[in-house]
Scaffold this motif. Structure first.
Motif, short mmCIF file in Angstrom:
data_model
loop_
_atom_site.label_atom_id
_atom_site.label_comp_id
_atom_site.label_asym_id
_atom_site.label_seq_id
_atom_site.Cartn_x
_atom_site.Cartn_y
_atom_site.Cartn_z
N GLY A 198 7.34 8.39 7.99
CA GLY A 198 6.76 8.17 9.31
C GLY A 198 5.79 9.28 9.68
N ALA A 199 5.87 9.72 10.93
CA ALA A 199 4.95 10.76 11.43
C ALA A 199 5.21 12.11 10.79
CB ALA A 199 5.07 10.87 12.94
N ALA A 200 6.38 12.27 10.14
CA ALA A 200 6.73 13.56 9.53
C ALA A 200 6.21 13.69 8.10
CB ALA A 200 8.25 13.74 9.54
N ALA A 201 5.39 12.73 7.66
CA ALA A 201 4.90 12.75 6.28
C ALA A 201 4.04 13.97 6.01
CB ALA A 201 4.10 11.49 5.99
N ALA A 202 4.26 14.59 4.87
CA ALA A 202 3.45 15.73 4.44
C ALA A 202 2.11 15.23 3.91
CB ALA A 202 4.19 16.52 3.35
N PRO A 203 1.08 16.09 3.89
CA PRO A 203 -0.24 15.66 3.40
C PRO A 203 -0.21 15.08 1.99
CG PRO A 203 -0.40 17.77 4.52
CD PRO A 203 1.06 17.47 4.39
N LYS A 204 0.69 15.57 1.15
CA LYS A 204 0.76 15.10 -0.24
C LYS A 204 1.97 14.20 -0.48
CE LYS A 204 -1.88 18.95 -2.20
NZ LYS A 204 -1.93 20.01 -3.23
N ALA A 205 2.40 13.48 0.54
CA ALA A 205 3.56 12.60 0.41
C ALA A 205 3.34 11.53 -0.66
CB ALA A 205 3.88 11.95 1.74
N HIS A 206 2.07 11.13 -0.85
CA HIS A 206 1.79 10.09 -1.85
C HIS A 206 2.15 10.55 -3.26
CE1 HIS A 206 -1.79 12.65 -1.85
NE2 HIS A 206 -2.05 12.19 -3.07
N PRO A 234 0.83 -1.22 0.00
CA PRO A 234 0.00 0.00 0.00
C PRO A 234 0.86 1.26 0.00
CG PRO A 234 -0.80 -1.56 1.64
CD PRO A 234 0.53 -2.08 1.16
N VAL A 235 0.36 2.28 -0.68
CA VAL A 235 1.06 3.56 -0.69
C VAL A 235 1.24 4.08 0.74
CG1 VAL A 235 0.92 5.98 -1.44
CG2 VAL A 235 0.26 4.15 -3.01
N SER A 236 0.25 3.85 1.57
CA SER A 236 0.35 4.30 2.96
C SER A 236 1.52 3.65 3.68
CB SER A 236 -0.95 3.99 3.72
OG SER A 236 -1.22 2.59 3.70
N ALA A 237 1.81 2.39 3.36
CA ALA A 237 2.95 1.70 3.97
C ALA A 237 4.27 2.29 3.48
CB ALA A 237 2.90 0.20 3.67
N VAL A 238 4.30 2.66 2.21
CA VAL A 238 5.50 3.30 1.65
C VAL A 238 5.73 4.65 2.33
CG1 VAL A 238 6.59 4.20 -0.43
CG2 VAL A 238 5.18 2.13 -0.56
N VAL A 239 4.66 5.43 2.48
CA VAL A 239 4.78 6.73 3.14
C VAL A 239 5.27 6.57 4.57
CG1 VAL A 239 3.46 8.72 3.99
CG2 VAL A 239 3.05 7.84 1.67
N ASP A 240 4.72 5.61 5.30
CA ASP A 240 5.16 5.37 6.68
C ASP A 240 6.63 4.99 6.74
OD1 ASP A 240 2.68 5.92 7.71
OD2 ASP A 240 2.05 3.81 7.88
N GLY A 300 13.57 2.42 7.86
CA GLY A 300 12.30 2.89 8.38
C GLY A 300 11.78 1.81 9.30
N PRO A 301 10.53 1.89 9.75
CA PRO A 301 10.02 0.91 10.70
C PRO A 301 10.02 -0.53 10.17
CG PRO A 301 8.28 2.41 9.96
CD PRO A 301 9.57 2.98 9.49
N ALA A 302 9.55 -0.75 8.96
CA ALA A 302 9.47 -2.12 8.42
C ALA A 302 10.85 -2.67 8.09
CB ALA A 302 8.58 -2.14 7.18
N LEU A 303 11.66 -1.88 7.41
CA LEU A 303 12.99 -2.36 7.03
C LEU A 303 13.89 -2.51 8.25
CD1 LEU A 303 13.56 -0.31 3.75
CD2 LEU A 303 13.01 -2.74 3.97
#
Length: 258
Positions: A51-59, A41-47, A149-152
């Motif tokens: 992480g929490a510093a993601a901008a609203p249009k990070a996608h 998911p794109v949300s997982a890539v953004v995270d 990042g968190p997953a890696l």
């Protein structure tokens, strides 16, 4: 395509590197490779990237990075359109579609699972061979060169722990096959590298004892138990205590017969 994660991270197609030099696209490629064949998911890539510093249009930025990755893939394939069949866009997600055996982590996990099955059924020769084949895939620290990042980050920790566990089981199987003397240099180096790892020290003690060096095995026991007490205030595990007791008994019997 060939993707290496058990050491310096790298990706190549027919020998042509496609690893981005920029940290964020590299991290995205690593995440997609880790889940090769699956929709991420794109949300997982953004995270993973922000992480929490993601901008609203990070996608949208993720889309840009994916286009960069496709460009690398297309150049290596010498067919830009074919890149869309490798790095696929799906509803709300991306997937890296590659052949079996492309990602070294997946090959490693397969070999480890096969080795564990053999180990559990008592086929030590097959287990040792499979474990050695798995361990040979390692070329350094897991995901070296990728900013975690968190997953890696969790995956790198899992892999490093797995490497130690698999090595321990491999050496156990080889000891049961009678390879004590041959394993002494490797076990000595591992005990030095992991000064508080009880199981590895136990294997070294066993190999020394089976090679007729009971006093050396007792010396290793005394060293590791002193380290555990000094560093953690811990007593040895029941297994190590039992091994130490058996070695003392053997040493006492040898002294009595001398």
């Amino acid at each position: 395509m060939k993707i290496d994660m058990l050491g310096p991270f790298s990706a190549a197609i027919a020998g042509v590197p496609i690893t981005p030099s920029a940290r964020k696209p590299r991290r995205i490629l690593a995440l997609l490779a880790l889940h090769a064949g699956q929709a991420v998911p794109v949300s997982a890539v953004v995270d993973e990237v922000w992480g929490a510093a993601a901008a609203p249009k990070a996608h949208i930025t993720v889309q840009t990075y994916v286009l960069q990755l496709r460009n690398f893939i297309g150049q290596a394939l010498k067919d830009p359109r074919a890149a869309r069949d490798v790095l696929v866009t799906r509803p709300g997600s991306y997937a890296l579609l590659v052949g079996e055996g492309t990602v070294d982590v997946h090959a490693y996990d397969r070999l480890c699972a096969q080795g564990q099955s053999a180990f559990e059924t008592g086929d030590d020769a097959a287990a040792a061979a499979l474990f050695r084949e798995a361990l040979a895939l390692w070329k350094g620290r897991a995901l070296d060169g990728v900013q975690d990042g968190p997953a890696l980050g969790l995956e790198a920790m899992r892999l490093e722990q797995s490497r130690t566990d698999v090595l321990e089981r491999c050496l156990t199987a080889e000891l049961r096959l009678g390879a004590g003397e041959r394993l002494l240099p490797e076990l000595s180096a591992l005990a030095e590298e992991h000064p508080h790892h009880e199981a590895l020290h136990g294997l070294l003690m066993t190999a020394l004892a089976r090679s007729g060096r009971v006093s050396g095995a007792l010396s290793v026991y005394e060293t590791v138990t002193a380290r555990l007490d000094e560093r953690f205030g811990l007593l040895p595990s029941p297994d190590l205590l039992r091994l130490g007791r058996e070695l003392r008994e053997r040493a006492g019997q040898a002294s009595h017969h001398a």
